[in-house]
Design an enzyme around this catalytic site. Structure first.
Site, PDB file in Angstrom:
ATOM      1  N   PRO A  12      -7.013  -7.880  -3.052  1.00 24.26           N
ATOM      2  CA  PRO A  12      -7.333  -9.125  -2.360  1.00 24.26           C
ATOM      3  C   PRO A  12      -6.585  -9.325  -1.053  1.00 24.26           C
ATOM      4  O   PRO A  12      -5.407  -8.998  -0.930  1.00 24.26           O
ATOM      5  CB  PRO A  12      -6.944 -10.213  -3.372  1.00 24.26           C
ATOM      6  CG  PRO A  12      -6.063  -9.546  -4.357  1.00 24.26           C
ATOM      7  CD  PRO A  12      -6.473  -8.105  -4.393  1.00 24.26           C
ATOM      8  N   ASN A  13      -7.325  -9.869  -0.117  1.00 25.63           N
ATOM      9  CA  ASN A  13      -6.841 -10.268   1.217  1.00 25.63           C
ATOM     10  C   ASN A  13      -6.598  -9.096   2.163  1.00 25.63           C
ATOM     11  O   ASN A  13      -6.316  -9.315   3.340  1.00 25.63           O
ATOM     12  CB  ASN A  13      -5.574 -11.147   1.118  1.00 25.63           C
ATOM     13  CG  ASN A  13      -5.859 -12.440   0.383  1.00 25.63           C
ATOM     14  OD1 ASN A  13      -6.790 -13.149   0.736  1.00 25.63           O
ATOM     15  ND2 ASN A  13      -5.099 -12.731  -0.661  1.00 25.63           N
ATOM     16  N   ARG A  20      -2.886 -11.310  10.820  1.00 26.37           N
ATOM     17  CA  ARG A  20      -1.634 -12.088  10.860  1.00 26.37           C
ATOM     18  C   ARG A  20      -0.522 -11.301  10.196  1.00 26.37           C
ATOM     19  O   ARG A  20      -0.774 -10.241   9.638  1.00 26.37           O
ATOM     20  CB  ARG A  20      -1.809 -13.488  10.236  1.00 26.37           C
ATOM     21  CG  ARG A  20      -2.207 -13.477   8.787  1.00 26.37           C
ATOM     22  CD  ARG A  20      -2.405 -14.901   8.277  1.00 26.37           C
ATOM     23  NE  ARG A  20      -2.834 -14.875   6.882  1.00 26.37           N
ATOM     24  CZ  ARG A  20      -2.016 -14.779   5.841  1.00 26.37           C
ATOM     25  NH1 ARG A  20      -0.714 -14.710   6.019  1.00 26.37           N
ATOM     26  NH2 ARG A  20      -2.495 -14.743   4.614  1.00 26.37           N
ATOM     27  N   TYR A  25       2.900  -6.250   8.145  1.00 30.35           N
ATOM     28  CA  TYR A  25       1.812  -5.317   7.821  1.00 30.35           C
ATOM     29  C   TYR A  25       1.322  -4.489   9.021  1.00 30.35           C
ATOM     30  O   TYR A  25       0.437  -3.657   8.852  1.00 30.35           O
ATOM     31  CB  TYR A  25       0.624  -6.084   7.238  1.00 30.35           C
ATOM     32  CG  TYR A  25       0.955  -6.798   5.942  1.00 30.35           C
ATOM     33  CD1 TYR A  25       1.272  -6.070   4.802  1.00 30.35           C
ATOM     34  CD2 TYR A  25       0.954  -8.190   5.860  1.00 30.35           C
ATOM     35  CE1 TYR A  25       1.588  -6.715   3.615  1.00 30.35           C
ATOM     36  CE2 TYR A  25       1.268  -8.843   4.677  1.00 30.35           C
ATOM     37  CZ  TYR A  25       1.576  -8.102   3.562  1.00 30.35           C
ATOM     38  OH  TYR A  25       1.882  -8.730   2.388  1.00 30.35           O
ATOM     39  N   ASN A  76      -4.168   0.225  -3.478  1.00 29.54           N
ATOM     40  CA  ASN A  76      -3.264  -0.843  -3.063  1.00 29.54           C
ATOM     41  C   ASN A  76      -3.803  -2.100  -3.741  1.00 29.54           C
ATOM     42  O   ASN A  76      -4.750  -2.722  -3.242  1.00 29.54           O
ATOM     43  CB  ASN A  76      -3.261  -1.007  -1.547  1.00 29.54           C
ATOM     44  CG  ASN A  76      -2.269  -2.082  -1.104  1.00 29.54           C
ATOM     45  OD1 ASN A  76      -1.795  -2.872  -1.924  1.00 29.54           O
ATOM     46  ND2 ASN A  76      -1.961  -2.110   0.177  1.00 29.54           N
ATOM     47  N   ALA A  79      -1.857  -8.381  -4.140  1.00 27.58           N
ATOM     48  CA  ALA A  79      -1.135  -9.337  -4.995  1.00 27.58           C
ATOM     49  C   ALA A  79      -1.362  -9.071  -6.484  1.00 27.58           C
ATOM     50  O   ALA A  79      -0.507  -9.421  -7.320  1.00 27.58           O
ATOM     51  CB  ALA A  79      -1.555 -10.762  -4.643  1.00 27.58           C
ATOM     52  N   ASP A  89      -4.340  -1.940 -17.352  1.00 28.36           N
ATOM     53  CA  ASP A  89      -5.018  -1.337 -18.511  1.00 28.36           C
ATOM     54  C   ASP A  89      -6.150  -0.419 -18.051  1.00 28.36           C
ATOM     55  O   ASP A  89      -6.356   0.651 -18.631  1.00 28.36           O
ATOM     56  CB  ASP A  89      -5.558  -2.425 -19.441  1.00 28.36           C
ATOM     57  CG  ASP A  89      -4.461  -3.096 -20.262  1.00 28.36           C
ATOM     58  OD1 ASP A  89      -3.318  -2.592 -20.267  1.00 28.36           O
ATOM     59  OD2 ASP A  89      -4.750  -4.134 -20.884  1.00 28.36           O
ATOM     60  N   GLU A 100      -0.145   4.573  -6.211  1.00 30.43           N
ATOM     61  CA  GLU A 100      -0.045   3.160  -5.835  1.00 30.43           C
ATOM     62  C   GLU A 100       0.575   3.101  -4.434  1.00 30.43           C
ATOM     63  O   GLU A 100       1.644   3.681  -4.205  1.00 30.43           O
ATOM     64  CB  GLU A 100       0.859   2.444  -6.847  1.00 30.43           C
ATOM     65  CG  GLU A 100       1.142   0.992  -6.518  1.00 30.43           C
ATOM     66  CD  GLU A 100       2.167   0.372  -7.486  1.00 30.43           C
ATOM     67  OE1 GLU A 100       2.571   1.043  -8.467  1.00 30.43           O
ATOM     68  OE2 GLU A 100       2.576  -0.774  -7.229  1.00 30.43           O
ATOM     69  N   HIS A 102       1.715   0.636  -1.096  1.00 28.44           N
ATOM     70  CA  HIS A 102       1.945  -0.656  -0.454  1.00 28.44           C
ATOM     71  C   HIS A 102       2.330  -0.416   0.999  1.00 28.44           C
ATOM     72  O   HIS A 102       3.183   0.434   1.285  1.00 28.44           O
ATOM     73  CB  HIS A 102       3.053  -1.440  -1.162  1.00 28.44           C
ATOM     74  CG  HIS A 102       2.675  -1.748  -2.575  1.00 28.44           C
ATOM     75  ND1 HIS A 102       1.749  -2.701  -2.888  1.00 28.44           N
ATOM     76  CD2 HIS A 102       3.038  -1.161  -3.737  1.00 28.44           C
ATOM     77  CE1 HIS A 102       1.572  -2.712  -4.199  1.00 28.44           C
ATOM     78  NE2 HIS A 102       2.344  -1.781  -4.741  1.00 28.44           N
ATOM     79  N   SER A 104       3.825  -2.565   3.019  1.00 32.78           N
ATOM     80  CA  SER A 104       5.188  -3.070   3.238  1.00 32.78           C
ATOM     81  C   SER A 104       6.120  -2.521   2.159  1.00 32.78           C
ATOM     82  O   SER A 104       5.661  -2.041   1.110  1.00 32.78           O
ATOM     83  CB  SER A 104       5.186  -4.603   3.196  1.00 32.78           C
ATOM     84  OG  SER A 104       4.807  -5.059   1.898  1.00 32.78           O
ATOM     85  N   ARG A 109      11.388  -7.524  -0.030  1.00 35.11           N
ATOM     86  CA  ARG A 109      10.725  -8.813   0.170  1.00 35.11           C
ATOM     87  C   ARG A 109      11.078  -9.756  -1.000  1.00 35.11           C
ATOM     88  O   ARG A 109      12.051  -9.550  -1.693  1.00 35.11           O
ATOM     89  CB  ARG A 109       9.219  -8.582   0.328  1.00 35.11           C
ATOM     90  CG  ARG A 109       8.900  -7.681   1.532  1.00 35.11           C
ATOM     91  CD  ARG A 109       7.418  -7.514   1.733  1.00 35.11           C
ATOM     92  NE  ARG A 109       6.775  -8.792   2.055  1.00 35.11           N
ATOM     93  CZ  ARG A 109       5.447  -8.970   2.023  1.00 35.11           C
ATOM     94  NH1 ARG A 109       4.649  -7.946   1.717  1.00 35.11           N
ATOM     95  NH2 ARG A 109       4.929 -10.143   2.315  1.00 35.11           N
ATOM     96  N   ARG A 113       7.733  -9.876  -5.705  1.00 33.13           N
ATOM     97  CA  ARG A 113       7.021  -8.638  -5.332  1.00 33.13           C
ATOM     98  C   ARG A 113       7.730  -7.387  -5.850  1.00 33.13           C
ATOM     99  O   ARG A 113       7.271  -6.271  -5.640  1.00 33.13           O
ATOM    100  CB  ARG A 113       6.895  -8.530  -3.804  1.00 33.13           C
ATOM    101  CG  ARG A 113       6.056  -9.631  -3.193  1.00 33.13           C
ATOM    102  CD  ARG A 113       5.826  -9.390  -1.709  1.00 33.13           C
ATOM    103  NE  ARG A 113       5.515 -10.634  -1.042  1.00 33.13           N
ATOM    104  CZ  ARG A 113       4.283 -11.168  -0.962  1.00 33.13           C
ATOM    105  NH1 ARG A 113       3.254 -10.553  -1.491  1.00 33.13           N
ATOM    106  NH2 ARG A 113       4.092 -12.328  -0.343  1.00 33.13           N
TER     107      ARG A 113
HETATM  108  O1  CA2 Z   1       2.474  -4.263   1.160  1.00 35.89           O
HETATM  109  C1  CA2 Z   1       1.370  -4.258   0.622  1.00 35.89           C
HETATM  110  O2  CA2 Z   1       0.508  -3.396   0.861  1.00 35.89           O
HETATM  111  C2  CA2 Z   1       0.992  -5.356  -0.368  1.00 35.89           C
HETATM  112  O3  CA2 Z   1       0.263  -4.754  -1.425  1.00 35.89           O
HETATM  113  C3  CA2 Z   1       0.121  -6.338   0.398  1.00 35.89           C
HETATM  114  C4  CA2 Z   1      -0.242  -7.587  -0.395  1.00 35.89           C
HETATM  115  C5  CA2 Z   1       0.989  -8.216  -1.055  1.00 35.89           C
HETATM  116  O4  CA2 Z   1       0.579  -9.281  -1.903  1.00 35.89           O
HETATM  117  C6  CA2 Z   1       1.790  -7.195  -1.850  1.00 35.89           C
HETATM  118  O5  CA2 Z   1       2.938  -7.833  -2.368  1.00 35.89           O
HETATM  119  C7  CA2 Z   1       2.216  -6.044  -0.963  1.00 35.89           C
HETATM  120  C8  CA2 Z   1      -0.906  -8.614   0.518  1.00 35.89           C
HETATM  121  C9  CA2 Z   1      -2.219  -8.157   1.091  1.00 35.89           C
HETATM  122  C10 CA2 Z   1      -2.744  -9.166   2.073  1.00 35.89           C
HETATM  123  O6  CA2 Z   1      -2.411  -8.709   3.378  1.00 35.89           O
HETATM  124  C11 CA2 Z   1      -2.684  -9.479   4.476  1.00 35.89           C
HETATM  125  C12 CA2 Z   1      -2.297  -8.948   5.671  1.00 35.89           C
HETATM  126  C13 CA2 Z   1      -2.515  -9.650   6.833  1.00 35.89           C
HETATM  127  C14 CA2 Z   1      -3.135 -10.878   6.792  1.00 35.89           C
HETATM  128  C15 CA2 Z   1      -3.523 -11.397   5.593  1.00 35.89           C
HETATM  129  C16 CA2 Z   1      -3.310 -10.686   4.429  1.00 35.89           C
END
Ligand code: CA2
Length: 154
Positions: A12-13, A20, A25, A76, A79, A89, A100, A102, A104, A109, A113
């Site tokens: 997601p996202n 942003r 990121y 990836n 969240a 599972d 896996e 990520h 970041s 953080r 996380r």
């Molecule tokens: O570091 C990563 O790749 C994460 O998987 C990214 C997730 C975060 O919840 C994990 O803890 C770490 C967040 C993905 C959403 O990324 C955005 C980036 C820019 C703008 C909006 C969302």
């Protein structure tokens, strides 16, 4: 599906990547990630299936589709990494290697996380390399069949 296919799944996202929080990121978009993955996979004559979903159940179904076929999964879970037993599972039922990724470094953080439901069923975990983490996972998978299994307790 070819056994030379890598499934790249994004949670997601991540469709908002590049819009942003560039300090966390970077400025690349998810489309840039896909372009990078296709370029690196092509170096090894591998195909990729690249997906993103904001829905937990859809990600579970994508994992089911990848479960027995293909060279491996690069995921990836975003969240859902920190919340989803359903995704863990589904991954645990897979017969192919799972990396896996990520973007970041989740460990420097917020504390929430630091825990991943996915890491315990993954073959390997990459964090903090930016989008190069996807490329690194593809490179490792490209010689997966030639390497011994890294797992200590398979
Ligand atoms: O570091 C990563 O790749 C994460 O998987 C990214 C997730 C975060 O919840 C994990 O803890 C770490 C967040 C993905 C959403 O990324 C955005 C980036 C820019 C703008 C909006 C969302």
């Amino acid at each position: 599906m070819s056994s030379q296919t890598i499934h790249i799944l994004n949670g997601p996202n991540l469709n908002l990547l590049g819009t942003r929080q560039p300090e966390v990121y970077g400025r690349d978009t998810l489309h840039d990630v896909e372009t990078l993955c296709r370029r690196v996979a092509a170096e090894y004559d591998l195909a990729i299936l690249f997906h993103q979903s904001n829905h937990e159940g859809e990600i579970v179904e994508m994992i089911h589709e990848a479960r027995t076929e293909g060279l491996g999964i690069v995921i990836n879970p975003a969240a859902y990494t920190h919340t989803s037993i359903a995704i863990r599972d589904a991954l645990a039922s897979c017969e192919i290697p799972i990396y896996e990724v990520h973007i970041s470094n989740v460990h420097r953080r917020e504390a929430f996380r630091h825990h991943s439901y996915v890491s315990g069923v993954a073959t390997g975990v990459i964090a903090g390399l930016g989008i190069e983490g996807y490329a690194a996972a593809i490179r490792v998978l490209s010689h997966a069949e030639k390497r011994p299994n890294f797992e200590l307790n398979p």
